[in-house]
Every structure is written in C-alpha cells, then in structure tokens.
Write a protein that holds these residues in place. Structure first.
Motif: not given
Ligand code: ATP
Ligand code: MG
Length: 360
Positions: A89, A92, A134-135, A141
C-alpha cells in the motif's frame, strides 16, 4: 561478509513449529527466491529478517552486523532493510514523490529529493512525481512501491510475492525492470513467490521449503529443475509422468526405457518424467514403445498431448510437443524417454517426509 546471513533459525507460534533450523546466505547483488507451499513459513522468515518478529532460536546478520538473536533485537528501522509485501500500500493522501520521500527522513532535504527523483527515474516514472496513487495502474503502483523500498539505500530487500496482483504481460515487464534496478543497486534480495517459473526467471539461487518449514533443496535454477533431490521439488514445476519399478543393476525399467540411478539394487523406486522428457517419434525407431494420442491442448508455443501406450502398461501420459505437431496426421507413433528429464526416487520417501535431511 556483505549481504544477509541466517543461521539455524527455528520459530514457533505456540506449540506450532513454523521454521526448523533454516539457514541462508545471500551475498550483496544476489537474488534468492523462496518457493514453498502455503503455510511453510516463508513470510515468517521475511518478518524475522526485517525485524517485525523477534528471533527465538538462531542468528540473523546483515552486512556484518548481528541484528537478531534470542537476546538481541535491532528494530526494523535500524536494519537497512527495504521491505515490499504483497499489499504494498502506498499512502493515498500523499503524492508519488512524497510517498518516496517518506522513507528518507534521515537524509538532508535536497539530497532526499535528488534520491527520490533518481529512484523514480530508475523505474521510469519521473513524470508521475506529483500524481496521487489512485490515478496509477496496478503495475505503476508496484514500480513506485519498489522505488520506495529501494530509496533509503537498503543493504537487503525483502519481497513477499511482489508481483502476484499483475497480469502476465505486466508481470514480465515489471520482473525485468525489478531485476535491472536490483542488479544496478547491488542489493541482496530475498523474494518469496508461489510461481516456480518466476523463481526460475528471477533467481540466482532458489530455496525450496517443504511442508515442515525446512529447506528441502537449495541451488541454482538449473540444478533445481534438472537435478531435483526430492520428489516434492521435482513436482513443483507441474505435472509429471510417474512409473514405478525395482532397481536392478543400477537401473529402473519403465515402459519408455530404463533410467540410471545410484539407489541400491532391490529398492522399490518411482521414476518421474517431465512432459518434455517423453519423446514422440514416427515409427521405425525400434527402441520406442508404440502409443496413441488421446487428446491435445494448445498452450501457446507448445502443445500438451495426452497419450496411451499400446502395450497397455501405465496410465495416461502427458507429453509436451511443439505447437506445429499435427496430432490428427500422427499414426504409428512411438515414444521413448529423455533421461535428462527423468528422476528416480525411492518409494519410501513418500511416507517419510519427516525424516528428510535438510539441505542448506
Ligand atoms: N502471528 C501468527 N500467529 C500464529 N500463527 C501464525 C502467525 N503467523 C503465521 N502463523 C502460522 O505460521 C505458519 C506459517 O505462516 P507463514 O505466513 O510464514 O506462511 P507462508 O509460507 O508465508 O504461507 P503463504 O504461502 O500462504 O503466504 C502458518 O501455519 C500460519 O498459520
Ligand atoms: Mg506468505
């Protein structure tokens, strides 16, 4: 020595022994892949090396510094370790560049920024510095997560199934990029994967863990594929043809020919043959056994065909043939065995996994 040294690591959760005397050595610049069934202790080993878990038995040394023993525990942030778990992760609410700067709190500001941009460049993502996670696509990522793990110049990188969420093409691309980045940075890397082909592609050496949390075999990819020392290791790479027989004069007879072995005469043994180890030929070869093809499945470059021997011995065979092999035209075929892809194991091993000697 630079890199990672693990000696005699055993680990329990309650009464459950998860690791049993595991040892491992990775010089800097080398990538070692751990392969093994679910629950065999792979992630536990990574957590111990990273410092997320305390050592109960054994020693962990990173770049000549002892970081973990039962009486010594260096915290993760003092271990010069980069970690990338499957759920890598990104934060964000932070831009890409800030995600990478996050781990560089020890660096002076201008040096941190330079380093972060350099890492983005290495993974081909400089133009995404000011975007939010998130884009980005999953593969992008993943590249950022790799850049983030490498930015603080770790001596050791621990990757737990880092590519499992990607599709085939993206996986291949990211694997190659990752290899380039790792080799360029000379980092010792320990990577867990469920995918034997991924291990073959990426690893300098492969460690195969067994059910019991032991290292069953360690070696270069070639050695693991062509010289498996245990049935479990041989079967990692997919379906095998199995024959049984008794060793006599240093050989085991199979319907496709005999195979040499150093197992003692009189011992019941099984012969495992990879699908590419069954050679199908047009008749005329007296040494082959006649067979009939029952079905064919295209895998891309290759076909897997199922076949049955006409002498009625043995069950269905799996044979890997070239995609241009035209099944319907093939009559009067015979098969023989390529000994390079045939492995002999005593049948007793099947019952006796517990008494296997660990090989480090
Ligand atoms: N915190 C914990 N407490 C108790 N048991 C645990 C804990 N973490 C792991 N285990 C157990 O230890 C064993 C090894 O777990 P580990 O996560 O190391 O396996 P793994 O080889 O990484 O498996 P997978 O391939 O499924 O990721 C499992 O049986 C698991 O249930
Ligand atoms: Mg795991």
């Amino acid at each position: 020595m630079e890199g990672l040294h693990i000696f005699g690591l055993s680990h329990y959760y309650g009464a459950h022994k998860v690791l049993d005397n595991a040892s491992l050595m990775i010089p800097s610049g080398e990538l070692v892949c751990m392969l093994g069934p679910s629950g065999s202790g792979k992630s536990t080993l990574l957590r111990l090396a990273s410092g997320l878990e305390k050592v109960q038995e054994g020693t962990i040394v990173i770049d000549d510094v002892t970081v973990g023993t039962p009486s010594l525990h260096l915290h993760p942030e003092h271990r010069k370790v980069g970690v990338m778990f499957q759920d890598y992760t990104l934060f964000p609410h932070l831009t890409i560049i800030k995600n990478i700067l996050f781990g560089l709190f020890n660096f002076p500001t201008d040096k941190a920024y330079k380093r972060a941009m350099n890492m983005l460049d290495q993974v081909g993502m400089t133009s995404y510095a000011d975007k939010y996670p998130h884009t980005l696509s999953g593969g992008q990522q993943q590249r950022i997560a790799l850049a983030r793990a490498l930015a603080p110049e770790p001596k050791l990188l621990l990757l737990d199934e880092p590519f499992s969420g990607l599709d085939t093409n993206m996986r291949q691309k990211i694997r190659e990029e990752t290899l380039n980045v790792l080799k360029e940075n000379g980092v010792a890397t320990l990577m867990v994967t469920h995918d034997p082909e991924e291990a073959m592609f990426m690893a300098d050496r492969i460690k195969v863990m067994g059910e019991s949390g032991r290292i069953l075999q360690a070696g270069r990819p070639h050695e693991i594929y062509y010289h498996p020392r245990h049935e479990f290791v041989a079967k990692l790479f997919g379906m095998m043809n199995t024959f049984t027989g008794t060793v006599s004069e240093g050989r085991v007879e199979t319907p496709l020919g005999s195979v040499l072995t150093d197992i003692n005469d009189g011992v019941r043994a099984q012969v495992l043959v990879r699908p590419e180890g069954v050679i199908i030929e047009n008749n005329g070869n007296d040494s082959g056994t006649s067979l009939e093809i029952t079905s064919s499945h295209l895998l891309g470059h290759d076909n897997i065909v199922r076949a049955r021997l006409n002498n009625g011995i043995g069950g269905e065979l799996y044979v890997r043939v070239h995609h241009a092999f035209e099944v319907e035209l093939k009559k009067n075929l015979s098969a023989r065995l390529d000994p390079e892809y045939a492995f002999v194991f005593p049948l007793e091993d099947e019952m006796d996994l517990e008494n296997l000697k660990p090989i480090n």
